[in-house]
Structures are given as C-alpha cells and as structure tokens.
Design a protein around this motif. Structure first.
Motif, PDB file in Angstrom:
ATOM      1  N   ASP A  46       0.823  -1.218   0.000  1.00 15.37           N
ATOM      2  CA  ASP A  46       0.000   0.000   0.000  1.00 15.37           C
ATOM      3  C   ASP A  46       0.858   1.269   0.000  1.00 15.37           C
ATOM      4  O   ASP A  46       0.328   2.372   0.126  1.00 15.37           O
ATOM      5  N   ASN A  68       0.985   3.034  -5.837  1.00 12.74           N
ATOM      6  CA  ASN A  68      -0.314   3.371  -6.423  1.00 12.74           C
ATOM      7  C   ASN A  68      -1.222   2.185  -6.751  1.00 12.74           C
ATOM      8  O   ASN A  68      -2.444   2.307  -6.596  1.00 12.74           O
ATOM      9  N   PRO A  69      -0.718   1.044  -7.269  1.00 17.82           N
ATOM     10  CA  PRO A  69      -1.644  -0.036  -7.613  1.00 17.82           C
ATOM     11  C   PRO A  69      -2.577  -0.435  -6.470  1.00 17.82           C
ATOM     12  O   PRO A  69      -3.793  -0.541  -6.661  1.00 17.82           O
ATOM     13  N   THR A  70      -2.026  -0.632  -5.265  1.00 17.70           N
ATOM     14  CA  THR A  70      -2.864  -1.034  -4.127  1.00 17.70           C
ATOM     15  C   THR A  70      -3.695   0.137  -3.604  1.00 17.70           C
ATOM     16  O   THR A  70      -4.847  -0.043  -3.182  1.00 17.70           O
ATOM     17  N   LYS A  71      -3.136   1.348  -3.629  1.00 14.04           N
ATOM     18  CA  LYS A  71      -3.913   2.523  -3.220  1.00 14.04           C
ATOM     19  C   LYS A  71      -5.125   2.712  -4.127  1.00 14.04           C
ATOM     20  O   LYS A  71      -6.233   3.000  -3.653  1.00 14.04           O
ATOM     21  N   ASN A  72      -4.925   2.556  -5.441  1.00 14.20           N
ATOM     22  CA  ASN A  72      -6.040   2.681  -6.393  1.00 14.20           C
ATOM     23  C   ASN A  72      -7.051   1.557  -6.214  1.00 14.20           C
ATOM     24  O   ASN A  72      -8.261   1.767  -6.391  1.00 14.20           O
ATOM     25  N   LEU A  73      -6.549   0.382  -5.844  1.00 13.45           N
ATOM     26  CA  LEU A  73      -7.455  -0.734  -5.579  1.00 13.45           C
ATOM     27  C   LEU A  73      -8.331  -0.424  -4.371  1.00 13.45           C
ATOM     28  O   LEU A  73      -9.540  -0.677  -4.378  1.00 13.45           O
ATOM     29  N   LYS A 109      -9.182   2.500  -3.395  1.00  8.93           N
ATOM     30  CA  LYS A 109     -10.104   3.551  -3.816  1.00  8.93           C
ATOM     31  C   LYS A 109     -11.311   2.985  -4.544  1.00  8.93           C
ATOM     32  O   LYS A 109     -12.431   3.528  -4.445  1.00  8.93           O
ATOM     33  N   SER A 110     -11.141   1.867  -5.252  1.00  7.45           N
ATOM     34  CA  SER A 110     -12.257   1.271  -5.999  1.00  7.45           C
ATOM     35  C   SER A 110     -13.336   0.720  -5.076  1.00  7.45           C
ATOM     36  O   SER A 110     -14.435   0.377  -5.529  1.00  7.45           O
ATOM     37  N   ASP A 140     -11.219  -4.892 -10.129  1.00 13.99           N
ATOM     38  CA  ASP A 140      -9.924  -4.204 -10.212  1.00 13.99           C
ATOM     39  C   ASP A 140      -8.790  -5.063  -9.664  1.00 13.99           C
ATOM     40  O   ASP A 140      -7.653  -4.994 -10.148  1.00 13.99           O
TER      41      ASP A 140
END
Length: 695
Positions: A353, A356-361, A363-364, A375
């Motif tokens: 985390d 960005n990949p996990t942060k954006n996940l 957020k979804s 996602d």
C-alpha cells in the motif's frame, strides 16, 4: 585433484551443518525471551497445540501415501526401471521436506507471543525476535536440503563408487519425495488457513462487526493456527524442494554438458557459499523506533542485499577457480540473483500500500465489493508481464553467457546456474518471508490479550510489513519455480535421449500439441480444485461460528468463552480430506499423459504447465496480496476506515483473495515442479510402454 574431489563434498556437508547449528542457536535464543502475561502464554499454547495437532495428523495421512509410493518405486527398481537407491532417497526427500516445515512451524509458535511481548518494549525488539524465528526457518531449509544432497552424493560417489554421470542420473529422481511432501503441505495448510480466515472475516468482521482477532470470534485461534501450518510449514516445504531441485537439476545438466566433476560441484558449492552469506546478512537486520513501512522494509532488504553481494563475489571466485574455461557462467549466477531481487521488488510494487496499484485498488471500494474484485483481478493479470520479462531476460543472459552459441548443453547449464543463483541466498530470503506469519500471530495475541493500543499499533506495523514480505516471498518462490522447472524439463529430455529415444518436439506433432493443451489446462483444473476445497471448508466454519454466536449465551458480550477447539478440528479434518485429490492430480497426470501420448506428449505437457502455471501463480498471488493490503490501507483510516462501507467491500475482496494468494497460487508453483519430477522418475516406464503405439 583426488584430494579436492574428496574434500569438496565434505565442505558442502560442513556448510549445511553450519546452517543447522546457527538455526539451533537462534532457536534457543528466541526461546529464552519472555512470553509476557499469563493470558499471552495461554493463547500461544492454544495456537501451538492446534498447529502441532494438525501437523501430526497430516503427517500420518501423508505417511500412508509415502508407504504406497515406496512400494511402487521398489517394484519399478526391481524391474530395472529405476536405480535401486531411488525408493530410499524418495523417503529422505519427503522426510527432510516435512522436517523443514515442522521446525519452522515449531519456532514460529514459540516466537509469536515473544514478539508481541518484545514489541511492548519497542518496535526494534519485536522485529528482531520475529526475524530471528524466520532465520531459523530459512537456515533449517537450506541446511537440511544441502545435507540431504551432500550425504547422498558422498554415498553414491565414494561408497558405492558410481561414476559422476550415474550419480547425477540417480540423484535427479530424488526430488520427487520433496515435491510430493511440499504439495501436501502447501495444499493442506493453505486450505486450513484460508478456511479459518474466511470464516473469521465473514462472520466476525462483516456480520457481527468485531475485529478478526477478537477473542469473542470462535475462529480466531484457528485463523492463527492456519498462519503457521500454511504460511510457515507449507512455505518451508515448498522452498525446500525448489532449493534441492535446482541444485540437482543443474548438476545433471553439468554432467550432460560434459563439464565433469567440477561442473557438478559448482552448484553445490554456490549453495554452500550462499549459506554463509545468508548467515552474515542476518546480522544487518535492525530498525529504529517509530520507523515507517519503507524503513522497516529497507532494514530487511539490507540483510538480503548484503547476502546477495557476498554470494555473487564468492561464486565468482569459485567459478574462476573450478571452471576457468567456462568462467562466463558467473553472469548466469548473477542474472539469477538479480532476477530474484527484481521479481521481489515488482511484487512489492503491485501489492504494497506504499504504491499506487494497491492505493487505487482501495479507492475502488468507493463503489462496492464488485468493483474492488474486478480491479483486483485486473491488477493481478497486469502484474504478470514484468516477471515473465525478467525470467525471459535471465534465461537469455544465462544461456548465451554460458556459451550457448557454441554448445547447446553449456547454455542450458547456464540456465540451471541461474536458478541456483536465485536460490543461493534462500536462507535469508525465506527468513524475511517466514517472519510475516509470526508478526501476524503477534498482532492477534496482542488483540486477544487486551494489550495497550500502542502495542497493537506496533504489531500492525510489523504485520503490514509481513504482508509485503510474504507477497515478495511468493513472487520469489514462483520465479525460482519457473527456472527450476525449466531446468528439470531439459533434464527429462536428456534422460529420454540417453535411452536412445529420438524426440520430435515440433508443435505440428499431435502428441506435443495435445500435451501442450493438457499441460496448460492442468494449473487451472488444479486451482479450481483447491479453490473449491477452501470454499467447502470455509462454509463449515461460517456455519459453526454463526452457531456459536447464536447458542453460547454471553459470547458476543465477552462474558462467555468461545469453543475454539471445534473450529480447529473442522479445519483440520476438512483440509486433510480436501488435499488428497489435488495432490493425486499432480502425481497421476504425467503418468497418464505419458502412457497415452508417449515421451513427446509428456514434454508438451510439461511446457504447457510451466507457461500457464507461472503466469497464473503470479496473477493469483499478486491479486490476493493487493486485496489484503488494500483492506489494511482502509483500516489505517483511509476511505472511511474500519466499519465503513468501503471497509466491508475490502473485506469481501480480501476474502476472495485469501485462497488466491495462500492456497491455489503458491501450490501451482509446486505443481509445475512435481509434474517434472514425476516424469523423470517414471521416464523409463513411459519410454517402454507409453504412446500406445501411435506416437
């Protein structure tokens, strides 16, 4: 020269014993630490008893399988399809693989409460205890693995006086025992841990609204037991067989390439150097109070990087001395080391985390559980590209720097050395992975013991780091499995060619084409079987947890104690029952394909399973890791925090990801190696009776 031939295997044996001695010292240094309060001791004892009870029952079940296989292998040896040493080496491979998992789980169940108590005094103290227990696991695996290899090598070469080619041909079949034990440990442990985890999450967190490790949750002890039987015992047995398989297959490739005694010794001696480098690396792991996730991860990386550098330098000196005419193979070793580090880094990028990949996940989760699942699957799929490219580059570098342009066999030897290089520092790499479940258990014990919030905050920091190191460890295990399986496939084709059979591996050959399709399908069928097994076992846990909340008066108010033993017993029985059919698939598939399609079909099946299995394992491990850390990112106070709708959506995503990352994904990398090992062991049988006269 004769004195060196005698001394070198003994040096390897001494290094293996050094690893075991160091792990023994670390084991007792951890045991001398304080266990904390009486409540902490009580919870730790329950976890230890549950874990040991499971392992005892699992080993009894697996013992029946090993007895049957020993009989079958003995019959094949009597019919001259196998070396007479193979049935006994099959038993030692399985025994040491299981022993690796047992030792690792034993220290993990002692270290959990000691880590929680250490964290009361400071983050660094807790980190050191957890990492020390992980180093016991890592150094036990490499110590036992190299001990098994060196003892058999000494026996076959110097006691039974076999020539070097016959020694490696015989030893090549030894890994089947280790692979079989690893598959049972990974699948059985994975089913146990994820059934408990899913039950604890769905009923405890989502339905009742209490923390996962709340003592009111009947599945909390089973969940903590599962961390040990799956992520410690299973991972230890898994990487033991990768370690042994890479060394033996590389030695067999050296023999096939005509590199003689020195070429065979190089992978063993590189592994011995890696042990010493790993021991040195453990002394560089420490952190400061209030450290961030990045600095905590950096402290673990520091030890790993130092070990890798020392291993590379030692390997260079070794190769320049023993293989002066093939000294460029050092680049194969270095490419393997670098590939392992890079796969670990990019696994961290997709699952931590901090990126960005996990942060954006996370957020979804704003739009519910469906979008976070979509996602998460997409994240896992996209994450397969970079590891495939890394492995491809490593293979190219290894092949050509080892002399592949001039000699095909020399190039393949370079590929084998790349796998050995990647696993040479397994002693410390596995330590950073095995540390994770200990930190996770420590957090659970802190929660259940009612320790101050600051203790839980520190254990959460260690636990979050553990999720990242566990995901990195899985990426490393999958990458090493791909290179090891590739080396084993080449060893299989060499073995078939030595029997006088001419292979036709053109994709237009129907046997090869059917084999490719069959092999590509096997990881998916295997994953479906293990996912369903987790689902069935989890349903039983969900029903039981609901029953207890309904029937035990005062449980939800904390006035009555939950029946933890029943949940542990359900997980144990379910996992032992459910692990049989997936394991049978891995053992029977190459035999059936070989009898129907012949040796050409087997090669096609192995290639298809390797390609699809590698990508599938990466995808499932990274999806699951990202879902888990997205949930923890929200629990840290982002997007509504604990109890919010976002959190509930993330828990559902994590529930889907649990069997992805801890059951099916890690087990697939064992499957692709087991298929190769079984094919090698039964090669003479398939060469004689396979193909039905059609292929």
């Amino acid at each position: 020269m004769e004195s060196f031939e005698t001394a070198a295997p003994i040096i390897v044996l001494v290094c293996s014993l050094t690893a075991l001695l160091f792990s023994f010292i670390k084991f007792y240094s951890v045991k001398r630490k304080s266990e904390g309060t009486d409540m902490m001791k009580s919870i730790s004892v329950k976890i230890r008893k549950g874990a040991m009870a499971y392992l005892k029952r699992q080993y009894k079940t697996v013992g029946i399988f090993f007895a049957i296989m020993f009989f079958i292998l003995t019959v094949l040896a009597a019919k001259r399809f196998l070396s007479p040493f193979v049935p006994f080496a099959f038993l030692t491979g399985g025994f040491f693989s299981g022993l690796s998992g047992y030792v690792g789980m034993n220290i993990a169940t002692y270290a959990n409460t000691r880590t929680a108590n250490g964290v009361r005094d400071g983050l660094n103290k807790g980190l050191k205890i957890a990492f020390a227990s992980g180093s016991v696991m890592g150094l036990t695996v490499v110590g036992l693995g190299l001990f098994d290899i060196s003892v058999w090598f000494i026996l076959l070469k110097f006691v039974f006086k076999l020539n070097i080619n016959d020694v490696m041909t015989a030893m090549l079949t030894f890994g089947m025992g280790a692979s079989s034990m690893a598959l049972f440990a990974r699948v059985g442990g994975g089913i146990f841990t994820k059934a408990a985890d899913v039950g604890a999450d769905l009923v405890g967190k989502v339905e009742v609204g209490i923390p996962e490790d709340d003592p009111r949750n009947p599945a909390c002890i089973a969940d903590n037991v599962g961390d040990n039987v799956g992520d410690v015992a299973g991972m230890g047995a898994d990487l033991y067989e990768s370690y042994v398989g890479s060394i033996i297959s590389c030695g067999a490739l050296a023999s096939a390439a005509g590199l003689g005694f020195n070429g065979v010794l190089v992978p063993m001696l590189i592994a011995a150097i890696g042990i010493i480098a790993s021991i040195i690396g453990t002394f560089f792991v420490s952190t400061k109070e209030g450290a961030t996730q990045k600095s905590l991860l950096g402290s673990l990386r520091r030890g790993t990087y130092i070990a890798s550098i020392l291993s590379a330098v030692g390997s260079a000196f070794l190769i320049f001395t023993l293989l002066p005419d093939n000294s460029n193979v050092i680049w194969a070793v270095i490419s393997g080391l670098i590939a392992g580090v890079m796969i670990g880094y990019f696994t961290e990028y997709y699952t931590s985390d901090s990126y960005n990949p996990t942060k954006n996940l996370a957020k979804s989760s704003n739009t519910g559980s469906a979008t976070i699942i979509i996602d998460g699957i997409a994240l896992g799929m996209s994450s397969t590209a970079i590891p495939v490219i890394i492995i491809g580059i490593s293979v190219i570098i290894s092949y050509f720097t080892a002399g592949g342009m001039a000699s095909f066999e020399d190039g393949l030897y370079g590929v084998g050395l790349s796998a050995v290089g990647m696993l040479s520092t397994l002693g410390i790499t596995l330590a950073t992975d095995a540390y994770g479940p200990v930190a996770d258990n420590a957090g659970g014990i802190a929660e259940m013991s009612g320790l101050p919030d600051i203790v839980r905050e520190r254990t959460d920091a260690l636990d979050s780091l553990g999720n990242t190191t566990a995901a990195t460890g899985k990426g490393f295990a999958i990458g090493s499995a791909a290179l090891t399986a590739l080396a084993l496939i080449v060893s299989y084709t060499d073995k078939i060619t030595e029997m006088g059979i001419e292979l036709n591996l053109s994709v237009t050959n129907p046997a090869v084409l059917i084999g490719l399709f069959s092999g590509a399908m096997l990881p998916f069928l295997f994953s479906a079987m293990t996912m369903r097994a987790v689902g069935r076992a989890a349903q039983k846990i969900v029903v039981e947890v609901r029953r207890q909340f309904k029937e035990i008066k005062g449980l939800i108010d904390g006035k009555a104690e939950a029946d933890y033993e029943t949940c542990v017993d359900i997980c144990t029985k379910s996992s032992l029952k459910e692990m049989i059919f997936p394991a049978a698939l891995g053992i029977l598939a190459p035999i059936i394909v070989g009898l129907v399609l012949g040796c050409n079909g087997v090669v096609g099946m192995l290639a298809g399973a390797l390609i699809s299995g590698f990508a599938l394992a990466v995808m499932m491990a990274n999806s699951g890791g990202a879902w888990d850390n997205a949930k923890k990112y929200i629990e840290a106070g982002n997007f509504g925090g604990k109890g919010s709708e976002n959190h509930k959506a993330a828990v559902v995503g994590d529930t889907v990801g649990d069997p992805f990352k801890d059951t099916s994904g890690p087990s697939v990398n064992i499957l692709i190696k087991l298929l190769s090992m079984v094919s090698i062991v039964f090669a003479a049988l398939i060469a004689t009776y396979g193909g039905m006269g059609l292929f």
